[in-house]
Motif scaffolding. Structure first.
Motif, mmCIF file in Angstrom:
data_model
loop_
_atom_site.group_PDB
_atom_site.id
_atom_site.type_symbol
_atom_site.label_atom_id
_atom_site.label_comp_id
_atom_site.label_asym_id
_atom_site.label_seq_id
_atom_site.Cartn_x
_atom_site.Cartn_y
_atom_site.Cartn_z
ATOM 1 N N SER A 93 -56.557 3.317 -87.257
ATOM 2 C CA SER A 93 -55.497 4.193 -87.344
ATOM 3 C C SER A 93 -55.593 5.510 -86.460
ATOM 4 C CB SER A 93 -54.898 4.401 -88.833
ATOM 5 O OG SER A 93 -54.748 3.204 -89.525
ATOM 6 N N LEU A 94 -56.083 5.620 -85.486
ATOM 7 C CA LEU A 94 -56.693 6.724 -84.771
ATOM 8 C C LEU A 94 -55.220 7.335 -84.284
ATOM 9 C CD1 LEU A 94 -59.454 5.158 -82.773
ATOM 10 C CD2 LEU A 94 -59.680 7.287 -84.183
ATOM 11 N N LYS A 95 -55.611 8.777 -84.346
ATOM 12 C CA LYS A 95 -54.413 9.801 -83.916
ATOM 13 C C LYS A 95 -54.999 10.471 -82.907
ATOM 14 C CE LYS A 95 -53.492 10.192 -88.794
ATOM 15 N NZ LYS A 95 -53.156 11.236 -89.921
ATOM 16 N N PRO A 96 -53.907 11.169 -81.889
ATOM 17 C CA PRO A 96 -54.402 11.920 -80.848
ATOM 18 C C PRO A 96 -55.001 12.942 -81.376
ATOM 19 C CG PRO A 96 -51.950 11.351 -80.710
ATOM 20 C CD PRO A 96 -52.481 10.676 -81.932
ATOM 21 N N GLU A 97 -55.062 13.509 -82.561
ATOM 22 C CA GLU A 97 -55.764 14.472 -83.046
ATOM 23 C C GLU A 97 -57.287 14.217 -83.264
ATOM 24 O OE1 GLU A 97 -52.792 13.622 -84.133
ATOM 25 O OE2 GLU A 97 -52.666 13.937 -86.309
ATOM 26 N N ASP A 98 -57.594 12.851 -83.249
ATOM 27 C CA ASP A 98 -58.782 12.461 -83.303
ATOM 28 C C ASP A 98 -59.663 12.697 -82.014
ATOM 29 O OD1 ASP A 98 -57.759 9.798 -85.398
ATOM 30 O OD2 ASP A 98 -58.693 11.608 -86.168
ATOM 31 N N THR A 99 -58.958 12.991 -80.883
ATOM 32 C CA THR A 99 -59.687 12.839 -79.600
ATOM 33 C C THR A 99 -60.713 13.886 -79.794
ATOM 34 O OG1 THR A 99 -57.828 12.298 -78.698
ATOM 35 C CG2 THR A 99 -59.206 13.598 -77.150
ATOM 36 N N ALA A 100 -62.147 13.927 -79.249
ATOM 37 C CA ALA A 100 -63.176 14.681 -79.257
ATOM 38 C C ALA A 100 -64.318 13.752 -78.810
ATOM 39 C CB ALA A 100 -63.434 15.111 -80.870
ATOM 40 N N VAL A 101 -65.294 14.798 -78.669
ATOM 41 C CA VAL A 101 -66.666 14.183 -78.532
ATOM 42 C C VAL A 101 -67.198 13.978 -79.943
ATOM 43 C CG1 VAL A 101 -68.921 14.614 -77.470
ATOM 44 C CG2 VAL A 101 -66.897 15.332 -76.233
ATOM 45 N N TYR A 102 -67.638 12.820 -80.170
ATOM 46 C CA TYR A 102 -68.328 12.469 -81.366
ATOM 47 C C TYR A 102 -70.058 12.332 -81.255
ATOM 48 C CZ TYR A 102 -63.848 11.380 -83.347
ATOM 49 O OH TYR A 102 -62.690 11.672 -83.867
ATOM 50 N N SER A 103 -70.702 13.071 -82.008
ATOM 51 C CA SER A 103 -72.006 13.103 -81.962
ATOM 52 C C SER A 103 -72.556 12.562 -83.303
ATOM 53 C CB SER A 103 -72.481 14.387 -81.764
ATOM 54 O OG SER A 103 -71.880 15.066 -80.400
ATOM 55 N N CYS A 104 -73.801 11.988 -83.243
ATOM 56 C CA CYS A 104 -74.351 11.632 -84.458
ATOM 57 C C CYS A 104 -75.500 12.346 -84.799
ATOM 58 C CB CYS A 104 -74.848 10.089 -84.604
ATOM 59 S SG CYS A 104 -76.158 9.791 -83.276
ATOM 60 N N ALA A 105 -75.791 12.566 -85.916
ATOM 61 C CA ALA A 105 -76.829 13.608 -86.562
ATOM 62 C C ALA A 105 -77.773 12.955 -87.764
ATOM 63 C CB ALA A 105 -76.330 15.001 -86.724
ATOM 64 N N ALA A 106 -78.939 13.536 -87.872
ATOM 65 C CA ALA A 106 -79.633 13.293 -89.010
ATOM 66 C C ALA A 106 -79.978 14.716 -89.637
ATOM 67 C CB ALA A 106 -80.990 12.766 -88.606
ATOM 68 N N GLU A 107 -80.143 14.622 -91.187
ATOM 69 C CA GLU A 107 -80.406 15.636 -91.951
ATOM 70 C C GLU A 107 -81.248 15.308 -92.938
ATOM 71 O OE1 GLU A 107 -77.035 17.036 -94.156
ATOM 72 O OE2 GLU A 107 -78.232 18.839 -95.013
ATOM 73 N N ARG A 108 -82.651 15.828 -93.038
ATOM 74 C CA ARG A 108 -83.596 15.763 -94.077
ATOM 75 C C ARG A 108 -82.957 16.344 -95.345
ATOM 76 N NH1 ARG A 108 -87.270 17.144 -91.176
ATOM 77 N NH2 ARG A 108 -87.327 19.358 -91.861
ATOM 78 N N GLU A 109 -83.181 15.613 -96.557
ATOM 79 C CA GLU A 109 -82.642 16.205 -97.687
ATOM 80 C C GLU A 109 -83.363 17.356 -98.094
ATOM 81 O OE1 GLU A 109 -82.622 12.984 -100.276
ATOM 82 O OE2 GLU A 109 -80.685 12.220 -99.737
ATOM 83 N N ILE A 110 -82.590 18.579 -98.463
ATOM 84 C CA ILE A 110 -83.317 19.503 -99.151
ATOM 85 C C ILE A 110 -83.839 19.195 -100.418
ATOM 86 C CG2 ILE A 110 -83.130 21.953 -99.741
ATOM 87 C CD1 ILE A 110 -81.178 22.406 -97.788
ATOM 88 N N PHE A 111 -82.937 18.592 -101.303
ATOM 89 C CA PHE A 111 -83.264 17.764 -102.441
ATOM 90 C C PHE A 111 -82.729 16.708 -102.758
ATOM 91 C CE2 PHE A 111 -79.546 19.258 -104.594
ATOM 92 C CZ PHE A 111 -79.139 20.398 -104.101
ATOM 93 N N PRO A 112 -82.938 15.622 -103.580
ATOM 94 C CA PRO A 112 -82.602 14.305 -103.378
ATOM 95 C C PRO A 112 -80.695 14.335 -103.569
ATOM 96 C CG PRO A 112 -84.522 14.093 -104.420
ATOM 97 C CD PRO A 112 -84.290 15.448 -104.068
ATOM 98 N N GLY A 113 -80.390 13.638 -102.819
ATOM 99 C CA GLY A 113 -78.842 13.464 -102.943
ATOM 100 C C GLY A 113 -77.881 14.511 -102.175
ATOM 101 N N HIS A 114 -78.736 15.511 -101.798
ATOM 102 C CA HIS A 114 -77.855 17.028 -101.267
ATOM 103 C C HIS A 114 -77.636 16.590 -99.807
ATOM 104 C CE1 HIS A 114 -76.325 20.648 -100.836
ATOM 105 N NE2 HIS A 114 -76.952 21.048 -99.867
ATOM 106 N N CYS A 115 -76.319 16.604 -99.471
ATOM 107 C CA CYS A 115 -75.968 16.546 -98.293
ATOM 108 C C CYS A 115 -75.097 17.691 -97.759
ATOM 109 C CB CYS A 115 -74.960 15.256 -97.891
ATOM 110 S SG CYS A 115 -74.523 15.010 -96.256
#
Length: 126
Positions: free
Chosen positions: A84-106
């Motif tokens: 259900s994409l919308k024109p406002e979804d137009t963008a450059v999409y980047s993936c990223a990885a984050e190491r948890e500071i403590f378990p379960g924290h994002c």
């Protein structure tokens, strides 16, 4: 860790696209994998993230109910199904990885990410 995103393109409003992000090495269970996007003239913003350990997911309000993030521990990839994409979804999409500071924290923050992949363009026409 090197991340490589793919799957962007041009789609009409209401259509779907699937993005994929491949990691160069096995993703540790202490990581969250996420997607961010940046539209022209705007700051990069959080889209979604997933806990590699538990599979817990997080979504921005803008995409909740339309986008779905998933992970494949065997292929070492994370995918983003966008419906259900919308024109406002137009963008450059980047993936990223984050190491948890403590378990379960994002953090769901640009500043919390430890690794970034090159972006892929998603354009939604009206």
């Amino acid at each position: 860790v090197q991340l490589q995103a793919s799957g962007g393109g041009l789609v009409q409003a209401g259509g779907s696209l699937r993005l994929s992000c491949a990691a160069s090495e096995p993703i540790l269970s202490s990581y969250h994998m996420g997607w961010f996007r940046q539209a022209p003239g705007k700051e990069r913003e959080f889209v979604t993230a997933i806990s590699w350990r538990e599979g817990s997911t997080y979504y921005s309000e803008a995409v909740k109910g339309r986008f779905k993030i998933s992970r494949d521990a065997v292929e070492n990839t994370v995918s983003l199904q966008m419906n259900s994409l919308k024109p406002e979804d137009t963008a450059v999409y980047s993936c990223a990885a984050e190491r948890e500071i403590f378990p379960g924290h994002c953090t769901r923050s640009v500043y919390g990410m430890d690794y970034w992949g090159k972006g892929t363009q998603v354009t939604v026409s009206s």
